[in-house]
Write an enzyme that holds these catalytic residues in place. Structure first.
Site, PDB file in Angstrom:
ATOM      1  N   ARG A  22     -17.201   2.923 -37.217  1.00 56.37           N
ATOM      2  CA  ARG A  22     -15.902   2.760 -36.535  1.00 56.37           C
ATOM      3  C   ARG A  22     -16.012   3.190 -35.077  1.00 56.37           C
ATOM      4  NH1 ARG A  22     -12.388   6.283 -40.265  1.00 56.37           N
ATOM      5  NH2 ARG A  22     -10.736   5.953 -38.758  1.00 56.37           N
ATOM      6  N   ARG A  75     -10.010  15.224 -42.449  1.00 58.63           N
ATOM      7  CA  ARG A  75      -8.644  14.656 -42.465  1.00 58.63           C
ATOM      8  C   ARG A  75      -8.160  14.378 -43.891  1.00 58.63           C
ATOM      9  NH1 ARG A  75      -7.016   9.340 -39.212  1.00 58.63           N
ATOM     10  NH2 ARG A  75      -8.742   8.437 -40.390  1.00 58.63           N
ATOM     11  N   ARG A 100      -9.135   9.221 -46.826  1.00 55.35           N
ATOM     12  CA  ARG A 100      -9.281   7.769 -46.695  1.00 55.35           C
ATOM     13  C   ARG A 100     -10.715   7.339 -46.987  1.00 55.35           C
ATOM     14  NH1 ARG A 100      -6.398   6.157 -41.050  1.00 55.35           N
ATOM     15  NH2 ARG A 100      -8.374   5.042 -40.785  1.00 55.35           N
ATOM     16  N   ARG A 157      -6.518  -3.796 -30.023  1.00 53.75           N
ATOM     17  CA  ARG A 157      -7.861  -3.220 -30.073  1.00 53.75           C
ATOM     18  C   ARG A 157      -8.897  -4.146 -29.451  1.00 53.75           C
ATOM     19  NH1 ARG A 157      -6.843   0.266 -34.888  1.00 53.75           N
ATOM     20  NH2 ARG A 157      -8.707   1.479 -35.252  1.00 53.75           N
ATOM     21  N   LYS A 172      -4.044   9.659 -32.561  1.00 50.32           N
ATOM     22  CA  LYS A 172      -2.945   8.697 -32.317  1.00 50.32           C
ATOM     23  C   LYS A 172      -1.827   8.864 -33.358  1.00 50.32           C
ATOM     24  CE  LYS A 172      -5.688   5.089 -32.669  1.00 50.32           C
ATOM     25  NZ  LYS A 172      -6.974   5.746 -33.033  1.00 50.32           N
TER      26      LYS A 172
HETATM   27  P1  AP5 Z   1      -5.254  11.177 -36.491  1.00 47.60           P
HETATM   28  O1  AP5 Z   1      -3.956  11.426 -35.813  1.00 47.60           O
HETATM   29  O2  AP5 Z   1      -5.229  10.728 -37.913  1.00 47.60           O
HETATM   30  O3  AP5 Z   1      -6.154  10.186 -35.608  1.00 47.60           O
HETATM   31  P2  AP5 Z   1      -5.990   8.643 -35.312  1.00 47.60           P
HETATM   32  O4  AP5 Z   1      -6.350   8.437 -33.889  1.00 47.60           O
HETATM   33  O5  AP5 Z   1      -4.664   8.142 -35.778  1.00 47.60           O
HETATM   34  O6  AP5 Z   1      -7.174   8.121 -36.231  1.00 47.60           O
HETATM   35  P3  AP5 Z   1      -7.303   6.871 -37.186  1.00 47.60           P
HETATM   36  O7  AP5 Z   1      -8.600   7.103 -37.948  1.00 47.60           O
HETATM   37  O8  AP5 Z   1      -6.094   6.664 -38.044  1.00 47.60           O
HETATM   38  O9  AP5 Z   1      -7.477   5.754 -36.203  1.00 47.60           O
HETATM   39  P4  AP5 Z   1      -8.214   4.474 -36.412  1.00 47.60           P
HETATM   40  O10 AP5 Z   1      -7.875   3.852 -35.142  1.00 47.60           O
HETATM   41  O11 AP5 Z   1      -9.634   4.487 -36.760  1.00 47.60           O
HETATM   42  O12 AP5 Z   1      -7.612   3.943 -37.806  1.00 47.60           O
HETATM   43  P5  AP5 Z   1      -6.571   2.831 -38.131  1.00 47.60           P
HETATM   44  O13 AP5 Z   1      -5.813   3.268 -39.315  1.00 47.60           O
HETATM   45  O14 AP5 Z   1      -5.838   2.397 -36.915  1.00 47.60           O
HETATM   46  O15 AP5 Z   1      -6.120  12.523 -36.353  1.00 47.60           O
HETATM   47  C1  AP5 Z   1      -7.391  12.622 -36.987  1.00 47.60           C
HETATM   48  C2  AP5 Z   1      -7.546  14.028 -37.587  1.00 47.60           C
HETATM   49  O16 AP5 Z   1      -7.603  14.987 -36.519  1.00 47.60           O
HETATM   50  C3  AP5 Z   1      -6.373  14.467 -38.496  1.00 47.60           C
HETATM   51  O17 AP5 Z   1      -6.913  15.187 -39.560  1.00 47.60           O
HETATM   52  C4  AP5 Z   1      -5.512  15.370 -37.590  1.00 47.60           C
HETATM   53  O18 AP5 Z   1      -4.820  16.379 -38.331  1.00 47.60           O
HETATM   54  C5  AP5 Z   1      -6.563  15.980 -36.654  1.00 47.60           C
HETATM   55  N1  AP5 Z   1      -6.071  16.244 -35.305  1.00 47.60           N
HETATM   56  C6  AP5 Z   1      -5.287  15.418 -34.533  1.00 47.60           C
HETATM   57  N2  AP5 Z   1      -5.069  15.981 -33.313  1.00 47.60           N
HETATM   58  C7  AP5 Z   1      -5.744  17.183 -33.320  1.00 47.60           C
HETATM   59  C8  AP5 Z   1      -5.907  18.213 -32.350  1.00 47.60           C
HETATM   60  N3  AP5 Z   1      -5.357  18.152 -31.140  1.00 47.60           N
HETATM   61  N4  AP5 Z   1      -6.679  19.270 -32.692  1.00 47.60           N
HETATM   62  C9  AP5 Z   1      -7.248  19.349 -33.923  1.00 47.60           C
HETATM   63  N5  AP5 Z   1      -7.112  18.398 -34.893  1.00 47.60           N
HETATM   64  C10 AP5 Z   1      -6.371  17.327 -34.580  1.00 47.60           C
HETATM   65  O19 AP5 Z   1      -7.532   1.623 -38.515  1.00 47.60           O
HETATM   66  C11 AP5 Z   1      -8.277   1.607 -39.717  1.00 47.60           C
HETATM   67  C12 AP5 Z   1      -8.994   0.278 -39.827  1.00 47.60           C
HETATM   68  O20 AP5 Z   1      -8.025  -0.800 -39.920  1.00 47.60           O
HETATM   69  C13 AP5 Z   1      -9.890  -0.100 -38.656  1.00 47.60           C
HETATM   70  O21 AP5 Z   1     -11.167   0.471 -38.755  1.00 47.60           O
HETATM   71  C14 AP5 Z   1      -9.896  -1.629 -38.767  1.00 47.60           C
HETATM   72  O22 AP5 Z   1     -10.768  -2.069 -39.780  1.00 47.60           O
HETATM   73  C15 AP5 Z   1      -8.467  -1.948 -39.215  1.00 47.60           C
HETATM   74  N6  AP5 Z   1      -7.579  -2.179 -38.058  1.00 47.60           N
HETATM   75  C16 AP5 Z   1      -6.506  -1.417 -37.694  1.00 47.60           C
HETATM   76  N7  AP5 Z   1      -5.929  -1.914 -36.582  1.00 47.60           N
HETATM   77  C17 AP5 Z   1      -6.644  -3.004 -36.231  1.00 47.60           C
HETATM   78  C18 AP5 Z   1      -6.558  -3.925 -35.146  1.00 47.60           C
HETATM   79  N8  AP5 Z   1      -5.616  -3.806 -34.196  1.00 47.60           N
HETATM   80  N9  AP5 Z   1      -7.455  -4.937 -35.086  1.00 47.60           N
HETATM   81  C19 AP5 Z   1      -8.390  -5.078 -36.047  1.00 47.60           C
HETATM   82  N10 AP5 Z   1      -8.558  -4.222 -37.078  1.00 47.60           N
HETATM   83  C20 AP5 Z   1      -7.687  -3.190 -37.172  1.00 47.60           C
END
Ligand code: AP5
Length: 220
Positions: free
Chosen positions: A171, A127, A160, A88, A13
């Protein structure tokens, strides 16, 4: 357009948000980045969120919705928003609809990035993130040691805390239990666009942009 990026942790994402916002001129709002910004500044909200994030759990809906609502009131949202990591839960989806309706807007499209769990584990274990601009990179798939963007002045990349294997597992469980019901929710509203998150970063990005351009032509 107002677009949601839906997908499991590590589905790409954040990686794709960079490209989509540049291509379609949307403002990128990532709930995880907002929590991490608060944590970096040791705010009360950040410290509270940290306890949930480190366990791989969702931060409670009322706290998350209040934080996103505040961000959605800023002027750069008016031309269209790209939401990443929010909503979410069903309660967050309903709160978002109300926020957008109050602004005279709606959710126009929901991109669902489909990636199998074993690929997610490979991606998150490699990552690395820029502390300054939060852009995600990867030790193998997108290899940098320092952030390549001028504005970040070669900031060193870091792993992270919640990318440790045991937290990634939690997660993923949280995603399957609490967030995956949103797939049916938006499919029933005919707003869901399924995109395979496998393939190179560029291939996935092109598929998303193409589908959003088509959705844009269809919307009134
Ligand atoms: P990346 O683009 O970083 O993936 P992402 O989907 O953004 O992953 P996140 O871990 O950031 O999502 P998340 O939803 O768990 O975390 P968030 O910060 O929202 O890609 C991942 C890796 O793959 C990278 O290294 C990239 O280079 C590689 N990659 C990408 N595409 C590729 C491809 N095509 N081929 C090969 N490699 C590739 O949330 C963190 C925490 O915050 C949650 O756990 C929760 O506690 C809290 N939180 C956040 N939002 C909420 C909410 N709405 N409600 C409640 N709690 C929340």
């Amino acid at each position: 357009m107002n677009v949601i990026l839906l997908g499991a942790p590590g589905s790409g994402k954040g990686t794709q948000a960079e490209k989509i916002q540049a291509e379609l001129g949307l403002t990128h709002v990532a709930s995880g980045d907002l929590f991490r910004f608060n944590l970096k500044n040791r705010t009360e909200l950040g410290l509270l969120a940290e306890t949930y994030m480190n366990r791989g759990e969702l931060v409670p809906d009322d706290i998350t919705v209040a934080m996103v609502r505040q961000r959605m009131q800023e002027p750069d949202i008016q031309n269209g928003v790209l939401l990443d990591g929010f909503p979410r839960t069903l309660a967050q989806a309903e709160a978002l609809e109300k926020m957008l309706a109050d602004m005279g807007h709606q959710v126009d499209a929901v991109i669902y990035l489909e990636v199998p769990d074993d690929e997610i584990i490979t991606r998150l274990s490699g990552r690395l993130i820029c502390r300054e601009c939060q852009t995600p990179f990867h030790k193998v798939y997108n290899p940098f040691k320092t952030c390549p963007f001028d504005k970040c002045n070669g900031e060193y990349l870091y792993q992270r805390d919640d990318d440790k294997p045991e937290t990634v597992k939690a997660r993923l469980e949280t995603f399957h239990k609490q967030t995956s019901p949103l797939v049916d929710y938006y499919e029933n509203q005919d707003r869901l666009i399924r995109i395979s998150g496998l393939g190179t970063i560029d291939q996935v990005g092109e598929a998303i942009i193409r589908s959003l351009q088509q959705a844009g032509h269809r919307s009134p």
